[in-house]
Enzyme design. Sequence first.
Site, PDB file in Angstrom:
ATOM      1  N   LYS A  84       0.834  -1.204   0.000  1.00  0.00           N
ATOM      2  CA  LYS A  84       0.000   0.000   0.000  1.00  0.00           C
ATOM      3  C   LYS A  84       0.867   1.252   0.000  1.00  0.00           C
ATOM      4  CE  LYS A  84      -3.803   2.141   2.605  1.00  0.00           C
ATOM      5  NZ  LYS A  84      -4.716   1.988   3.758  1.00  0.00           N
ATOM      6  N   SER A 159      -9.198   3.164   2.673  1.00  0.00           N
ATOM      7  CA  SER A 159      -8.117   3.616   1.822  1.00  0.00           C
ATOM      8  C   SER A 159      -7.294   2.478   1.230  1.00  0.00           C
ATOM      9  CB  SER A 159      -7.195   4.563   2.600  1.00  0.00           C
ATOM     10  OG  SER A 159      -6.595   3.890   3.702  1.00  0.00           O
ATOM     11  N   SER A 183     -10.401   1.213   6.768  1.00  0.00           N
ATOM     12  CA  SER A 183      -9.679   0.956   5.526  1.00  0.00           C
ATOM     13  C   SER A 183      -9.298  -0.503   5.303  1.00  0.00           C
ATOM     14  CB  SER A 183      -8.408   1.822   5.478  1.00  0.00           C
ATOM     15  OG  SER A 183      -8.736   3.190   5.498  1.00  0.00           O
TER      16      SER A 183
END
Length: 481
Positions: A84, A159, A183
């Site tokens: 990520k 996210s 997230s």
Amino acid sequence: MAADDDIVALSAIELSRAIRARAVSCVAVMEAYLDRIERLNPVVNAIVALRDRADLLREAGARDAELARGEVRGPLHGFPQAVKDLAPVKGLPFTQGSPIFRDRIAESDAILVERMRRAGAILIGKTNTPEFGLGSQTFNPVYGTTRNAYDPARTSGGSSGGAAVSVALRMQPVADGSDHAGSLRNPPAFNNLFGLRPAYGRIPQAGPDVFTPSLAVEGAIGRSPADIGFLLSVLAGPDPRVPYGIEADPSVFAEPLERDCSGLRAAWLGDLGGHLPFEPGVLELGQSALAGFEAAGVRVEADRPAFDMEALWQDWLVLRAWFTAAALKPLYENPRTRALLKPEAVWEAERGLKLDADRVAAAQAGRSAWYESLRRFMERYDVLLLPAAQVFPFAAGTPWPKTVGGRPMDTYHRWMEVVIPITMSGLPALSVPAGFNEAGLPTGIQIVGRNHAELACLQLGAAYDAATRWVERRPPPLLDA
């Protein structure tokens, strides 16, 4: 095992075994995943900053040479992994989705990246995230929008949106992610996957202030609870750089998750007594998914702790702004970089910079009172169950829903309020699939365990998965396109 589809269909655990047994080469694994990325990533934009294919195949070949010498680095030996883009990977772009850092290259690895490398992973690139991880909708001016694995016209969530879509479409075996406001729960729910938000300190995070426990944690996304446990066994464990790390052997998470769940008690929190609005169909699917727990022998009761949930939301707003402003202050105070911040980032920074110590302390006290209320409530229950989202995946071009269930949303994240009570509690939560609406859009529910009870969440998630098999039953249509 020759076909690319056969390789990427393997679970993370199966893939690890196949590589170590030399039933499949690391080069073949890399080729299979890169072929899948080449075919599907242009449709969904989940993996960004992808490294050169030739370089990756050379690294995979080096992993095969190690195996030929009897050398195995660890469980992730030869695994293609994209990280990520909120975590630094040495030598790769580290933009955090911000145009301010469009050209930044990381000079070091985050702790979890160090552990992936040590376990044998080959870092292939990054997964897309919203700017600074703000908002549960993955779009940014550097890489663009990440689209849903089940309907590319819809959002992937966020996210950890790129992470979830890359796993759902078999572009990587399992993925890391992070979670402040859902997230690791909302993107799995939007993409028919599992996502674990661990307790703070389970996966250590270094930073400029390691003595202030954050609301954000690192975790994992997978196609099964077992795959999440497999990655957690690599990423978890104490680190001397992080004083609040959990001192426990992480290898337990890689063990089989089979457990007799008969007799466990679960509280279904639903809409928290009418406090939360839902898009029609979401709450109903969550309620119907309770049958999967009952099939595993769990006794589910509708119940909720007595607490002022609006006060808890307001306390979270304070803490969210406080943490965010601390990170964004240098960028906000510089007129050149402030002009490049998205409106939501400016809003958080301005609110956070106006806070005084008394208000922050009061919010922390409110959070502590919530934890104690929940701790007492869970003396009667082994786990809590509640939805992982309040809406189905919405249009990819919509920044965030302005209304939910006819109720106006007063902030850019109010539509995800269902995850905030768990964030504020610090308790671990596993997002599990809960089914699909008539349009073929998925949703999920959260399994919330007692403090540090990630293993119990994964075990119950595995029993639920055995009863429902949503990932196997409803793969993304893009896989057959």
